[in-house]
Design a protein around this motif. Structure first.
Motif, short mmCIF file in Angstrom:
data_model
loop_
_atom_site.label_atom_id
_atom_site.label_comp_id
_atom_site.label_asym_id
_atom_site.label_seq_id
_atom_site.Cartn_x
_atom_site.Cartn_y
_atom_site.Cartn_z
N LYS A 58 1.44 -1.19 0.46
CA LYS A 58 0.02 0.08 0.16
C LYS A 58 1.13 1.55 0.32
CE LYS A 58 -4.75 -0.61 1.70
NZ LYS A 58 -5.65 0.13 2.78
N LEU A 59 2.29 0.95 -0.14
CA LEU A 59 3.12 2.20 0.26
C LEU A 59 3.23 3.15 -1.20
CD1 LEU A 59 5.78 1.09 1.94
CD2 LEU A 59 3.99 2.65 2.53
N ASP A 60 2.56 1.94 -2.65
CA ASP A 60 2.64 2.67 -3.88
C ASP A 60 0.98 3.61 -3.82
OD1 ASP A 60 2.14 3.40 -6.30
OD2 ASP A 60 2.72 0.46 -7.27
N PRO A 61 1.37 4.85 -4.60
CA PRO A 61 0.17 5.83 -4.19
C PRO A 61 -1.22 5.39 -5.17
CG PRO A 61 1.48 6.44 -4.85
CD PRO A 61 2.82 5.08 -4.47
N GLU A 62 -0.52 4.18 -6.47
CA GLU A 62 -1.08 3.78 -7.67
C GLU A 62 -2.44 3.06 -6.85
OE1 GLU A 62 0.06 3.15 -10.72
OE2 GLU A 62 0.93 5.04 -10.89
#
Length: 129
Positions: A58-62
């Motif tokens: 979930k660290l990926d903003p997408e």
């Protein structure tokens, strides 16, 4: 890896495993490589807790929501990657006649093998290359 992934996918769908392989789970020995032993029950634990894996993904903003199945697959991919990197690093280590893997072995492995070209920037180039 494809055969192993299919078996794990079926196990996840059937509820036999929640994430990775639980201790004591029965798993076929799918390795066709000589010298590669079947993991013992103590090494069959997931490499990383599912909650931590979910936070990393979930660290990926997408990325929005992440299902348990997706988290389990990412965890399994990471586990297979680390096993492969460890095996290749071990080979580098034994070529030098040692029994302990050092960071130089991992760096050498990443910089010499083309399959790790995507992570070369994160590891310093070993001296003497």
């Amino acid at each position: 890896y494809i055969k192993r992934a299919r078996i794990d996918s079926i196990k996840i769908r059937n509820g036999q495993i929640e994430s990775g392989l639980k201790k004591g789970a029965k798993d076929e020995d799918l390795s066709s490589e000589p010298g590669l032993k079947r993991p013992t029950s103590s090494t069959m634990e997931p490499v990383c807790p599912m909650g931590r894996m979910r936070r990393i993904v979930k660290l990926d903003p997408e990325v929005g929501n992440v299902t348990k199945e997706a988290t389990a697959l990412v965890e399994k991919a990471m586990q297979l990657f680390l096993e492969q990197l460890g095996r290749h690093s071990w080979e580098m280590c034994t070529e030098d006649g040692r029994r302990n893997i050092k960071i130089q072995d991992i760096n050498m492995c990443i910089h010499q093998l083309d399959q790790y070209h995507w992570c070369k920037a994160d590891f310093e180039k070993p001296t003497g290359m």
